[in-house]
Design an enzyme around this catalytic site. Structure first.
Site, PDB file in Angstrom:
ATOM      1  N   HIS A 194     -37.178   5.459 -46.873  1.00  0.00           N
ATOM      2  CA  HIS A 194     -35.858   4.847 -46.840  1.00  0.00           C
ATOM      3  C   HIS A 194     -35.297   4.734 -48.272  1.00  0.00           C
ATOM      4  O   HIS A 194     -34.138   5.066 -48.544  1.00  0.00           O
ATOM      5  CB  HIS A 194     -35.912   3.452 -46.202  1.00  0.00           C
ATOM      6  CG  HIS A 194     -35.952   3.464 -44.703  1.00  0.00           C
ATOM      7  ND1 HIS A 194     -37.009   3.979 -44.003  1.00  0.00           N
ATOM      8  CD2 HIS A 194     -35.054   3.018 -43.776  1.00  0.00           C
ATOM      9  CE1 HIS A 194     -36.776   3.846 -42.699  1.00  0.00           C
ATOM     10  NE2 HIS A 194     -35.589   3.265 -42.535  1.00  0.00           N
ATOM     11  N   GLN A 210     -16.478 -22.284  -0.766  1.00  0.00           N
ATOM     12  CA  GLN A 210     -17.773 -21.772  -1.196  1.00  0.00           C
ATOM     13  C   GLN A 210     -18.881 -22.134  -0.224  1.00  0.00           C
ATOM     14  O   GLN A 210     -19.844 -21.384  -0.040  1.00  0.00           O
ATOM     15  CB  GLN A 210     -18.121 -22.308  -2.589  1.00  0.00           C
ATOM     16  CG  GLN A 210     -17.320 -21.694  -3.705  1.00  0.00           C
ATOM     17  CD  GLN A 210     -17.450 -20.185  -3.741  1.00  0.00           C
ATOM     18  OE1 GLN A 210     -18.541 -19.648  -3.913  1.00  0.00           O
ATOM     19  NE2 GLN A 210     -16.351 -19.481  -3.539  1.00  0.00           N
TER      20      GLN A 210
END
Length: 863
Positions: free
Chosen positions: A850, A688
């Site tokens: 609703h 890395q």
């Protein structure tokens, strides 16, 4: 047009010194070196012309700041014959003489300007003069621009406005003595400077106005206005920005707003049908919207200067900028530090980054001393006027340091040959003991370098805007600019030419095996079954997966060859069933795609390959162009500009595109105990560390003795020195660290807090730790599971969250390329059972529609 001549010894002309200076070119009469230097210092102009009797005097004039030197024909011819003008640009030279003498100059000897000694009346009527002017005008300067023929009838020659216009019509300019000019509207026996200046200008407007571009001293466009003969005359007289309003007459810019303008110069464009006013803008800016320009806010150096000037006056107490203004030693140290970092930078992006840092601190120094970018550019113009040059050697203290730096690697190479056992500077990590550090230090070790994305976003935004507006044309231009590759078309469309993806058998076998493993693992991740749940009798909810239709995959390129990233992005997109896969990757210097990348693009079924990198590639996929389809999601790693562009695109609601995850530098955390192999552990750290100077590498050493830890450190140094990218490792490893802990629990706790991109377990029974790992991009278990396998071919994906984002993001996987849709189906009985609950909750929230949608159905059911 006309060129004023100014006699510096005539007191009666001194009143016009400033006014005619606004016109640019001015011929100085009876001026010596000291007078000219004083005049340039006073007016700031470096566009003066002056006469020289010989080349030595000419060199003094040029070095003093004179733009153009006027020779007699004899002096010029002698200088050419003796090669005394070698290296002097032709635009810096004018020659004065009769028509006969000027006509005898050969084409190779021609200067930029011919000053014809002749009465104005003769110049107007003599066909030979007209033919000479026409011929000269057609022979452009080597560095661009037009040659000029200028009539000079002498200081006693009276020139009219009509004569200026007629001479201009036959390609002739004319010298007008300042003795015959005035800034006043009318003065007996003189002509107004503004009228004389516009006598050669053209306009096709019915109202007779002249289109005028207003720019600042750095040539940034402030806005578009109109001028008249009267407004130009008034502007030259007052030294202000004065224009002609089509509705209100003369417009004195800033008279009501306070955003006034000081006139610097007026000139024409090449066709003489548009004017340019160069001004020093005061106040909030040119535009009525309180922006500096009518085209929006400043960017780049101009914006930085404005910010620093504001901070100098009003910087918040304790801010870094205020500290720089108040601490000369700190500012000096930062300038020296950034200059050295710029000198040491090698990669293009790194050089640009370090140069930006240096410019920031250098401009802070300038602003603190009251110096502006305009002052700097004036000095650059003055220096550009010089024709003699210093050797340019560095001062001894700098050249000695540079020589020492060059000698050190040479000396080390010789010593290595003579004494092979002698090492260079040891490559090793910093070391901390968890029992010896404070809680604050532990928290500090968990941090990554702070990235200020605002500056980068400011740089990528105009690039993305350009691509959005101009499409493929912008891609071609930007690729030529950033990658130095000229493309005819920025995309390849499937099916791809087999000749472009020819590979050697070994490479093809390697890619094919990696493809099979990655496909197998990602195919197993695919959510193909519909999730069905009956949440209560008569209420069935489902969830099913659907592919994201159009995806863009960014594959970094440049000098690297990255088929692995193409595999890691393309395979899960193919498995997910994405109908359109667009792959973007920077072209090679010859304009082609890396054949390994194109081969993988073919295998995963990509429809297009975009030959572009950076922010422009992201913009093309996000917005679409003439040949690049717009995508719905962009995935893939990249540098800070790619990351910033992805974030800009995601935040643009008009774009409607998502991204995979934020990204930072690559990172690894290795947990190693006494059972670990030092060589294996070191190799994983270095795998890395070689990615870049900003790579994050952490070793958590579990109960290792000094000798055991030393064995790992020795291997880091030994293996690093053998790597081709050792120069990168020499920078990344010393910034990395080892943390000594006593137990595996302490190691896992630190790792979970750090949330690494790659976690590698070098300990006894490493698989037993997996249940305890809460945050990591990908885990590599045991001594025979190097991170490299995950990068290339084991099957897992290598596009992983960095910078601690593994706390909340997964690495790229098949589900990255799908979304889930839910459904619900209720029977009458189910709605009857659930209806009262829904209606009551809707009532609580005050959403009557609703409640009503349920109520009318329940009423029918319950009849």
């Amino acid at each position: 047009m006309f060129i004023p001549s100014f006699d510096v010894t005539d007191p009666s002309q001194s009143a016009l010194k400033t006014t005619i200076g606004y016109l640019g070119s001015v011929i100085l009469e009876n001026a010596n070196i000291d007078t000219i230097k004083s005049l340039i210092q006073e007016t700031g102009s470096t566009l003066y012309w002056a006469k020289a009797d010989n080349v030595d005097q000419a060199v003094q004039l040029w070095d003093a700041g004179v733009y153009k030197v006027i020779f007699s024909v004899d002096t010029y011819s002698t200088a050419i014959a003796n090669d005394n003008l070698n290296g002097i640009p032709e635009e810096r030279i004018a020659v004065q003489g009769s028509l006969n003498s000027l006509s005898h100059l050969t084409q190779q000897q021609q200067p930029s300007s011919f000053i014809l000694e002749a009465p104005v009346g003769d110049a107007l009527t003599t066909e030979a003069v007209h033919q000479f002017a026409k011929t000269v005008r057609t022979q452009l300067l080597a560095e661009g621009g037009e040659r000029r023929v200028i009539v000079n009838g002498g200081s006693d020659s009276l020139v009219t406005l009509d004569a200026i216009a007629k001479l201009n019509a036959v390609n002739l300019d004319v010298v007008v003595s300042a003795a015959h000019l005035t800034a006043e509207e009318e003065e007996q026996g003189k002509i107004n400077v503004g009228q004389a200046y516009l006598a050669s200008a053209k306009t096709d407007r019915a109202d007779g106005l002249f289109t005028t571009m207003v720019v600042d001293e750095r040539n940034t466009a402030l806005g578009l206005v109109y001028s008249s003969v009267k407004s130009v005359a008034e502007s030259l007289k007052t030294g202000q920005g004065v224009y002609q309003s089509r509705n209100r007459g003369l417009w004195y810019k800033g008279a009501t707003s306070g955003a006034t303008q000081s006139l610097v110069r007026i000139d024409y464009d090449c066709d003489g049908d548009a004017l340019r006013f160069i001004v020093k803008q005061h106040g909030t800016g040119f535009c009525h919207l309180n922006t500096r320009t009518c085209f929006g806010a400043d960017t780049g150096l101009g914006a930085l200067q404005t910010t620093l000037q504001s901070r100098k006056e009003n910087a918040p107490a304790g801010s870094y900028t205020a500290r720089l203004f108040n601490d000369a030693k700190l500012l000096r140290a930062k300038i020296m530090e950034e200059a050295e970092e710029l000198c040491d930078a090698t990669e293009k992006d790194e050089v640009a980054w370090e140069a930006a840092d240096l410019i920031y601190f250098a401009l802070t120094k300038c602003v603190s001393s009251g110096v502006s970018l305009e002052d700097i550019e004036k000095n650059l113009d003055k220096k550009a006027r010089k024709v003699t040059r210093r050797p340019g050697n560095a001062k001894p203290k700098w050249s000695e340091q540079s020589e020492k730096k060059e000698e050190e690697p040479k000396k080390a190479a010789v010593q290595e040959e003579e004494q092979p056992k002698k090492e260079e500077g040891r490559i090793e990590m910093m070391t901390y003991d968890i029992n010896d550090i404070s809680a604050e230090k532990r928290s500090e070790l968990l941090l990554r370098p702070i990235i200020d994305s605002s500056e980068i976003i400011n740089r990528v935004t105009p690039i993305m805007k350009d691509v959005r507006e101009r499409g493929d044309a912008a891609l071609v231009d930007l690729t030529a600019k950033f990658d130095r590759v000229q493309l005819d078309c920025p995309t390849l469309k499937a099916p791809f030419d087999e000749k472009l993806m020819q590979l050697d058998p070994e490479t093809k076998v390697a890619i094919d095996q990696a493809y099979d493993n990655i496909f197998k693992f990602h195919d197993a991740q695919m959510d193909r079954d519909t999730l069905t749940v009956e949440t209560m009798p008569g209420v069935v909810c489902t969830r099913f997966a659907r592919p994201i239709e159009r995806v863009g995959l960014y594959v970094p390129g440049g000098t690297a060859v990255l088929p692995s990233t193409t595999l890691m992005l393309g395979i899960p997109a193919k498995v997910a069933g994405c109908s359109e896969i667009v792959i973007a990757t920077p072209p090679r210097p010859d304009g082609s795609v890396v054949p390994e990348v194109l081969y993988v693009a073919h295998k995963v079924g990509a429809s297009h390959v975009l030959l572009a990198g950076g922010a422009q590639a992201v913009a093309a996929m996000a917005y679409g162009t003439q040949t690049v389809p717009k995508v719905d999601k962009i995935c893939g790693p990249g540098n800070q500009y790619v990351t910033a562009a992805k974030m800009v695109a995601q935040n643009d609601t008009s774009c409607l595109v998502s991204i995979d995850m934020p990204a930072g530098p690559s990172e690894v955390l290795v947990i190693a105990d006494k059972t670990s192999n030092p060589a294996y552990t070191a190799s994983d750290l270095l795998s890395q560390a070689e990615h870049g100077v900003d790579s994050q590498v952490v070793l958590v050493a579990v109960d290792l003795s000094d000798d055991e830890l030393r064995a790992i450190e020795d291997q880091v140094h030994i293996q690093a020195t053998r790597l081709p990218r050792v120069d990168i490792v020499r920078q990344s490893i010393p910034k990395s660290y080892t943390l000594k802990v006593k137990t595996l629990d302490e190691a896992v706790a630190f790792s979970n807090d750090y949330a690494p991109e790659h976690l590698i377990l070098h300990n006894d029974n490493p698989e037993d730790l997996l249940p305890k790992i809460m945050h990591a991009g990908s885990v590599f278990v045991g001594p025979y599971s190097p991170e490299s396998c995950g990068d290339y071919a084991s099957g897992t994906n290598h596009t992983l969250p960095t910078y601690g984002y593994s706390r909340m993001y997964s690495g790229v996987n098949t589900l990255t390329f799908v979304k889930h849709i839910t459904s619900q189906q209720l029977t009458a009985d189910g709605l009857n059972r659930l209806g009262d609950t829904v209606m009551r909750l809707a009532e609580i929230e005050g959403l009557e529609a609703h409640r009503n949608a349920v109520a009318i159905r329940v009423a029918d059911i319950r009849k």
